[in-house]
Scaffold this motif. Structure first.
Motif, PDB file in Angstrom:
ATOM      1  N   THR A  49      14.592  19.455  29.846  1.00  0.00           N
ATOM      2  CA  THR A  49      15.539  19.724  28.771  1.00  0.00           C
ATOM      3  C   THR A  49      16.926  19.614  29.395  1.00  0.00           C
TER       4      THR A  49
ATOM      5  N   GLU B 218      28.050  15.361  22.178  1.00  0.00           N
ATOM      6  CA  GLU B 218      27.132  16.239  22.889  1.00  0.00           C
ATOM      7  C   GLU B 218      25.762  15.594  22.897  1.00  0.00           C
TER       8      GLU B 218
ATOM      9  N   THR C 199      21.470  19.333  28.342  1.00  0.00           N
ATOM     10  CA  THR C 199      22.606  19.240  27.433  1.00  0.00           C
ATOM     11  C   THR C 199      23.827  18.835  28.232  1.00  0.00           C
TER      12      THR C 199
ATOM     13  N   ASP D 138      21.854  16.149  23.741  1.00  0.00           N
ATOM     14  CA  ASP D 138      20.813  17.146  23.965  1.00  0.00           C
ATOM     15  C   ASP D 138      19.467  16.433  24.053  1.00  0.00           C
TER      16      ASP D 138
ATOM     17  N   ASN E 223      15.098  16.696  25.225  1.00  0.00           N
ATOM     18  CA  ASN E 223      13.946  17.564  25.420  1.00  0.00           C
ATOM     19  C   ASN E 223      12.715  16.676  25.366  1.00  0.00           C
TER      20      ASN E 223
END
Length: 143
Positions: A50, A134, A52, A136, A138
């Motif tokens: 994961t 941004e 960010t 992100d 996962n």
């Protein structure tokens, strides 16, 4: 447990951090990063990551958007998708309804947009990212 058979033994377990990164055309000239966090768990040959990162400026590099910094190389034949939340200025255009990271046999996976109305995948580039985008991620992959 008490099972000591080699075929059933846990090969390896590891947790750690990784440095999520982004390049355009293989470079990140002038890119400013405000926040960057990444964690991973490795069990045997499976890695779950994961991460960010928040851009403060995307810089002047141009070209295909790629994810960098994975903690382990991706195995031969491995492929995975990771949806990307569009809350931070990643614009996939009028035909794109989503973005995903698609990776296969590379340690710098290309970031793709996806058009659900039938056009399919298209690689994202610097023009799809706002100055303060941004990213992100996962996802799980095989090494």
């Amino acid at each position: 447990g008490s099972d000591t058979a080699e075929a059933n033994a846990l090969d390896d377990y590891e947790q750690g951090t990784w440095t999520i990164g982004l390049t355009f055309g293989g470079d990140n000239v002038g890119m400013g990063i405000g926040r960057r966090d990444g964690v991973y768990t490795k069990i045997g040959n499976i890695v779950h990551v994961t991460g960010t990162m928040q851009l403060t400026t995307k810089g002047s590099s141009t070209g295909t958007a790629r994810l960098t910094g994975l903690p382990y190389s991706i195995g031969s034949g491995a492929a995975a998708f990771s949806p990307i939340a569009d809350r931070g200025g990643i614009n996939v255009g009028s035909n794109g309804q989503g973005a995903a990271i698609y990776m296969q046999n590379t340690n710098t996976p290309i970031i793709y947009g996806y058009d659900y109305d039938g056009t399919g995948n298209f690689p994202l580039n610097n023009s799809h990212f706002g100055s303060t985008a941004e990213l992100d991620v996962n996802f799980t992959y095989i090494i």
